[in-house]
Design a protein around this motif. Structure first.
Motif, PDB file in Angstrom:
ATOM      1  N   ILE A 102      52.952 -29.945  30.434  1.00  0.00           N
ATOM      2  CA  ILE A 102      52.311 -29.540  29.173  1.00  0.00           C
ATOM      3  C   ILE A 102      51.268 -28.371  29.194  1.00  0.00           C
ATOM      4  CG2 ILE A 102      51.136 -30.243  27.181  1.00  0.00           C
ATOM      5  CD1 ILE A 102      53.641 -31.798  27.680  1.00  0.00           C
ATOM      6  N   GLY A 103      51.663 -27.344  28.281  1.00  0.00           N
ATOM      7  CA  GLY A 103      50.758 -26.157  28.551  1.00  0.00           C
ATOM      8  C   GLY A 103      50.340 -25.681  27.230  1.00  0.00           C
ATOM      9  N   ASN A 112      52.490 -16.586  33.542  1.00  0.00           N
ATOM     10  CA  ASN A 112      51.654 -17.462  34.807  1.00  0.00           C
ATOM     11  C   ASN A 112      52.703 -17.819  35.946  1.00  0.00           C
ATOM     12  OD1 ASN A 112      49.287 -17.058  33.448  1.00  0.00           O
ATOM     13  ND2 ASN A 112      49.593 -19.231  32.299  1.00  0.00           N
ATOM     14  N   ILE A 113      53.895 -17.996  35.400  1.00  0.00           N
ATOM     15  CA  ILE A 113      54.896 -18.445  36.292  1.00  0.00           C
ATOM     16  C   ILE A 113      55.105 -17.488  37.374  1.00  0.00           C
ATOM     17  CG2 ILE A 113      56.890 -17.643  35.213  1.00  0.00           C
ATOM     18  CD1 ILE A 113      56.715 -21.278  36.373  1.00  0.00           C
ATOM     19  N   LEU A 114      54.841 -16.105  37.111  1.00  0.00           N
ATOM     20  CA  LEU A 114      54.973 -15.243  37.929  1.00  0.00           C
ATOM     21  C   LEU A 114      54.039 -15.306  39.318  1.00  0.00           C
ATOM     22  CD1 LEU A 114      55.638 -12.148  35.466  1.00  0.00           C
ATOM     23  CD2 LEU A 114      57.537 -13.190  37.013  1.00  0.00           C
ATOM     24  N   ASP A 115      52.984 -15.985  38.915  1.00  0.00           N
ATOM     25  CA  ASP A 115      52.006 -16.119  40.109  1.00  0.00           C
ATOM     26  C   ASP A 115      52.718 -16.770  41.308  1.00  0.00           C
ATOM     27  OD1 ASP A 115      50.002 -15.306  38.613  1.00  0.00           O
ATOM     28  OD2 ASP A 115      48.790 -17.426  39.084  1.00  0.00           O
ATOM     29  N   GLN A 272      48.986 -24.635  38.573  1.00  0.00           N
ATOM     30  CA  GLN A 272      48.549 -24.955  37.349  1.00  0.00           C
ATOM     31  C   GLN A 272      47.122 -25.853  37.642  1.00  0.00           C
ATOM     32  OE1 GLN A 272      49.580 -23.251  35.138  1.00  0.00           O
ATOM     33  NE2 GLN A 272      50.230 -24.461  33.649  1.00  0.00           N
ATOM     34  N   THR A 273      47.230 -27.001  38.815  1.00  0.00           N
ATOM     35  CA  THR A 273      46.101 -27.627  38.766  1.00  0.00           C
ATOM     36  C   THR A 273      44.830 -26.629  39.460  1.00  0.00           C
ATOM     37  OG1 THR A 273      46.883 -28.221  41.143  1.00  0.00           O
ATOM     38  CG2 THR A 273      47.145 -29.920  39.372  1.00  0.00           C
ATOM     39  N   THR A 274      45.231 -25.558  39.862  1.00  0.00           N
ATOM     40  CA  THR A 274      44.094 -24.694  40.268  1.00  0.00           C
ATOM     41  C   THR A 274      43.436 -24.027  39.125  1.00  0.00           C
ATOM     42  OG1 THR A 274      45.209 -24.534  42.244  1.00  0.00           O
ATOM     43  CG2 THR A 274      43.226 -22.904  41.958  1.00  0.00           C
ATOM     44  N   LYS A 275      44.217 -23.434  38.368  1.00  0.00           N
ATOM     45  CA  LYS A 275      44.002 -22.408  37.288  1.00  0.00           C
ATOM     46  C   LYS A 275      43.818 -22.953  35.626  1.00  0.00           C
ATOM     47  CE  LYS A 275      45.530 -18.174  39.766  1.00  0.00           C
ATOM     48  NZ  LYS A 275      46.242 -16.868  39.241  1.00  0.00           N
ATOM     49  N   PHE A 276      44.320 -24.118  35.340  1.00  0.00           N
ATOM     50  CA  PHE A 276      44.392 -24.552  34.195  1.00  0.00           C
ATOM     51  C   PHE A 276      44.028 -26.169  33.957  1.00  0.00           C
ATOM     52  CE2 PHE A 276      47.531 -26.296  30.806  1.00  0.00           C
ATOM     53  CZ  PHE A 276      46.954 -25.701  29.542  1.00  0.00           C
TER      54      PHE A 276
END
Ligand code: MLT
Length: 395
Positions: A102-103, A112-115, A272-276
């Motif tokens: 969920i975003g 963000n997926i490009l990370d 995601q857990t790191t940046k969101f």
């Protein structure tokens, strides 16, 4: 310090910011003008009652120690993942809960997926296209190969048109923004087969899936056999349920999607857990309600309303003899500008002579030049008035 020089390769401002600035300037010079906005695809129908009531209940939860929520679950609350899983099950697509993230909307996740992908990957982007795909790849300095959409291919480029060009990351958006064109299952199957053969990943933007009324057309890449090995899907409640201001979406990263032994799902979870820190509890409760029987029935009425607007735009263009695509299974109408190839000049002319805002095709890429996009997300009376004005200046 140094900067990320790739940013210097971007256009000065994001497409919809440029348009907003032009409209603000026009409006300040013409304070009495009644401007009708059919540019950015922003919804006008309010949130449906099922969503409002779920959000009100969630606010009450937040007011009591026993039901108060702090940080949410990492990938989103289980209740919303379960609702999304149920929605996909109705399409015949079985998902595991841990495949659903969920975003706060498709735009963020698409960027963000490009990370998690290397910058050396060659990126394949259809043109015309939602500008976020291009701009976010420029920010990372990736090589972009464009695939031209045109009247000849119905704005649905196919792998055969690539000749020998190899792509590692492929963007597909269906129903398409801006053209409204929709890939068939057979066409998507060709893309899945290409991606599997070349070890590429398809980033599938299904933000407009709820507008598909033709039941033979796919609303998810995962309706295609084998897609779970090679695709990620991004969807949003912005257009489906009027969440442009409320913000909630979901991204499906299948467990089967691997690069060698490396799970793409795990990399995305790590990112995601790191940046969101997730979408708020209140909004996720509202999103859950979208997928209830009541919620689905209510949002369907709004979608029909917008598609009704699209019909009004389409019949006006028919009357004016202007060619267009979209509008059937999509909230966008993509028209060929009569007697001109300059879409920004057409934008200026419409604003000045009719106080109508649309989106110039060139803003969606070089192949978009000569075209123009109308959004059908307006209020009915405004759409009707805009079409009257259009007839007056183009007849
Ligand atoms: C559009 O007008 O293309 C979209 O509304 C933009 C977006 O969803 O970010």
């Amino acid at each position: 310090m140094t900067i990320n020089n790739n940013y210097l390769n971007l256009k000065d401002s994001y497409l919809f910011s440029t348009i907003a600035k032009k409209v603000r300037e026009y409006s300040s010079q013409n304070p009495n003008a009644k401007i009708i906005r059919m540019g950015i695809g922003d919804v006008t129908r309010p949130l449906v009652p099922a969503v409002i009531s779920a959000m009100q209940n969630a606010v009450v939860d937040m007011s009591k120690a026993e039901t108060f929520k702090g940080y949410g679950d990492e990938q989103g609350y289980g209740f919303l993942q379960t609702a999304v899983k149920g929605y996909y099950a109705k399409k015949g697509v079985p998902l595991e809960l841990n495949e659903i993230f969920i975003g706060d909307g498709a735009k963020s996740d698409l960027g963000n997926i490009l990370d998690i992908f290397g910058t050396e990957n060659a990126v394949l982007i259809p043109d015309p296209v939602y500008p976020v795909y291009v701009d976010t790849n420029i920010m990372h300095g990736r090589k972009i190969v464009f695939m031209n959409g045109n009247l000849g291919n119905g704005f649905l480029p196919m792998p055969i048109e690539l000749n020998k060009t190899k792509a590692d990351i492929i963007y597909l958006c269906s129903p398409n923004n801006p053209t409204g064109a929709v890939y068939t299952k057979a066409q998507l199957a060709e893309w899945v087969s290409y991606a599997k053969k070349h070890n590429a990943v398809i980033l599938f933007d299904s933000a407009y899936e709820a507008f598909v009324t033709d039941k033979t057309l796919p609303t998810s890449i995962f309706e295609i056999k084998g897609a779970a090995d090679c695709a990620i899907e991004f969807c949003s409640l912005s257009k489906t349920a009027g969440f442009t201001g409320t913000r909630c979406g979901y991204t499906v990263v299948p467990n089967a999607l691997k690069n060698g032994d490396i799970s793409i799902n795990k990399l995305w979870l790590r990112r995601q857990t790191t940046k969101f820190n997730g979408v708020s509890y209140v909004v996720q409760r509202g999103a859950e309600a979208v997928f209830s029987d009541e919620g689905l029935a209510q949002i369907t009425k709004d979608i029909e309303y917008y598609l009704g607007n699209a019909k009004i735009i389409a019949s006006t263009l028919d009357e004016l003899g202007i060619a267009y695509t979209g509008g059937n299974n999509s909230p966008y109408i993509w028209l060929k500008i009569p007697n001109s190839n300059d879409s920004w000049a057409f934008f200026d002319m419409l604003l000045e002579k009719a106080q109508i805002v649309g989106t110039p095709g060139a803003g969606f890429g070089a192949s978009g030049e000569g075209h123009f996009r109308f959004s059908a997300f307006g209020q009915r009376e405004n759409v009707i008035e805009a079409m009257e004005r259009l007839k007056q200046i183009l007849k």
